[in-house]
Write an enzyme that holds these catalytic residues in place. Structure first.
Site, PDB file in Angstrom:
ATOM      1  N   GLY A  12       0.807  -1.857  -0.214  1.00  0.00           N
ATOM      2  CA  GLY A  12      -0.163   0.052  -0.469  1.00  0.00           C
ATOM      3  C   GLY A  12       0.795   1.497  -0.092  1.00  0.00           C
ATOM      4  NE  ARG A  26      17.851  15.158  -5.611  1.00  0.00           N
ATOM      5  CZ  ARG A  26      17.001  16.368  -5.607  1.00  0.00           C
ATOM      6  NH1 ARG A  26      16.843  17.096  -4.404  1.00  0.00           N
ATOM      7  NH2 ARG A  26      16.593  17.087  -6.248  1.00  0.00           N
ATOM      8  NE  ARG A  73      -2.132  -4.889  -1.523  1.00  0.00           N
ATOM      9  CZ  ARG A  73      -1.680  -4.475  -0.374  1.00  0.00           C
ATOM     10  NH1 ARG A  73       0.155  -5.266  -0.439  1.00  0.00           N
ATOM     11  NH2 ARG A  73      -2.116  -3.745  -0.149  1.00  0.00           N
ATOM     12  CG  ASP A 104       5.236  -6.535   8.911  1.00  0.00           C
ATOM     13  OD1 ASP A 104       6.216  -5.666   9.493  1.00  0.00           O
ATOM     14  OD2 ASP A 104       4.685  -7.079   9.714  1.00  0.00           O
ATOM     15  CB  THR A 126       2.885   0.847   6.244  1.00  0.00           C
ATOM     16  OG1 THR A 126       0.677   0.361   6.177  1.00  0.00           O
ATOM     17  CG2 THR A 126       3.152   0.229   7.391  1.00  0.00           C
ATOM     18  CG  ASP A 128      -1.702  -0.132   8.145  1.00  0.00           C
ATOM     19  OD1 ASP A 128      -3.015   0.808   8.639  1.00  0.00           O
ATOM     20  OD2 ASP A 128      -1.577  -1.244   7.211  1.00  0.00           O
ATOM     21  CG  ASP A 130       0.505  -2.569  10.852  1.00  0.00           C
ATOM     22  OD1 ASP A 130       2.060  -2.175   9.458  1.00  0.00           O
ATOM     23  OD2 ASP A 130      -0.280  -3.451   9.909  1.00  0.00           O
ATOM     24  NE  ARG A 155     -16.309  17.193  17.878  1.00  0.00           N
ATOM     25  CZ  ARG A 155     -17.018  16.193  18.657  1.00  0.00           C
ATOM     26  NH1 ARG A 155     -17.868  16.502  19.336  1.00  0.00           N
ATOM     27  NH2 ARG A 155     -16.076  14.744  19.398  1.00  0.00           N
ATOM     28  NE  ARG A 172      -1.949  -4.946   8.118  1.00  0.00           N
ATOM     29  CZ  ARG A 172      -0.453  -5.283   7.317  1.00  0.00           C
ATOM     30  NH1 ARG A 172      -0.620  -5.978   5.915  1.00  0.00           N
ATOM     31  NH2 ARG A 172       0.268  -5.542   8.209  1.00  0.00           N
TER      32      ARG A 172
END
Length: 320
Positions: A12, A26, A73, A104, A126, A128, A130, A155, A172
């Site tokens: 992603g 560079r 992917r 990962d 990423t 996330d 994670d 809101r 995720r």
């Protein structure tokens, strides 16, 4: 000394990937290396979609979201045949090392390629956050700020209609974006996989808050839990307060990266080239105590990242 390296983005996309690419290109050029951009991740490595890059190749990209090298992917890269093709392409071009920017899954591919003799260094890219070996991943800050800004806009509508808004954010299976967005947006509740939740208790909390004059509510739900529409429906049935669900989706991946993402991406990209310059591969670059460090890829993949339960507790105790 390493003479030729490549750089790719995989999985992603995340804001700040372009800043990392710029730093890698560079830094390598400043050290007398040739640099090649591998487009569309491991797909491009296998197919040979590779271009030589110079200093001007990365001009005017540090402020742009997404990735100039594109991403994809690649199921084929999980096979021995795909890895052999990738190694052969590296040998054909004389690529001695590759900087892999991704998550990962991308690091597992980098570990497999390292085992075949191609030096690989991973950068955590990423939204996330994670990846267990690092406190911070490229793109995380921008994604949180995007989620917060959108929550603020929702809101406004929630307040105008005396409504409950259930906001599903990305991440995720991790609740890091959710808990931070929840605190920053004044949510009455944050719902993540890491912590138990009870909609009956939440409904009671909403009704008690309404008695004190509160007229609108924000509930932040992590992607790993999902079901924002169902949660909104249940809360409306239990409280008789109109509830609407909004899934923020991939808008959180885009946009100009924040200062933090640009700076961290630049630091990590520079560090990755330093490792390759020394002939060091099979490493993942990360952040620990706000300092750039590196880990063995296999060690990094085996780590478990703790969830900030205290921040979650803070969100619940002050969100009423």
């Amino acid at each position: 000394m390493i003479k030729k390296i490549g750089v790719l983005t995989s999985g992603g996309d995340a804001p700040g990937m372009n800043a990392a690419i710029r730093a890698v290109v560079r830094t390598a050029l400043s050290k007398g290396m040739e640099v090649y951009g591998i487009r569309r991740g491991y797909v491009g490595l296998i197919s040979g979609d590779i271009i030589q890059m110079d200093a001007r190749s990365v001009s005017d990209i540090i402020h742009r979201g997404g990735t100039m090298l594109y991403t994809a992917r690649c199921p084929e890269f999980r096979t021995d045949e795909g890895l052999d093709k990738a190694k052969a392409k590296c040998e054909e071009l004389g690529l001695e090392g590759i900087v892999v920017i991704g998550g990962d899954g991308s690091f597992r591919g980098a570990a497999d390629l390292s085992a075949r003799g191609i030096l690989c260094v991973g950068l955590p890219g990423t939204i996330d956050n994670d990846i267990a070996c690092t406190e911070y991943t490229i793109g995380y800050d921008t994604a949180m700020n995007t989620a917060m800004e959108l929550a603020d806009k929702l809101r406004d509508t929630s307040q105008s209609h005396d409504r409950c808004t259930v906001i599903e954010v990305m991440g995720r299976n991790a609740g890091y974006i959710a808990v931070n967005t929840g605190v920053a947006s004044g949510a009455i509740e944050v719902i993540t996989k890491e912590m138990p939740y009870d909609l009956d208790s939440l409904a009671k909390k909403m009704l008690e808050a309404k008695k004190t004059g509160k007229q609108n509510f924000v509930v932040v739900v992590a992607e790993g839990i999902g079901h924002a529409d169902e949660i909104a429906k249940v809360l409306q049935e239990k409280t008789h307060i109109e509830a609407r669900a909004t899934v923020l989706g991939h808008v959180q991946r885009g946009g100009s990266p924040t200062l933090r993402d640009r700076v961290v991406a630049s630091e990590m990209g520079y560090y990755a080239v330093e490792l390759l310059e020394q002939g060091i591969g099979n490493r993942v670059v990360g952040m620990k105590d706000n300092k750039i460090v590196d880990f063995d890829i296999q060690e990094a993949l085996a780590m478990k990242k703790p969830y900030d339960e205290r921040l979650h507790q803070i969100a619940e105790e002050i969100g009423f």
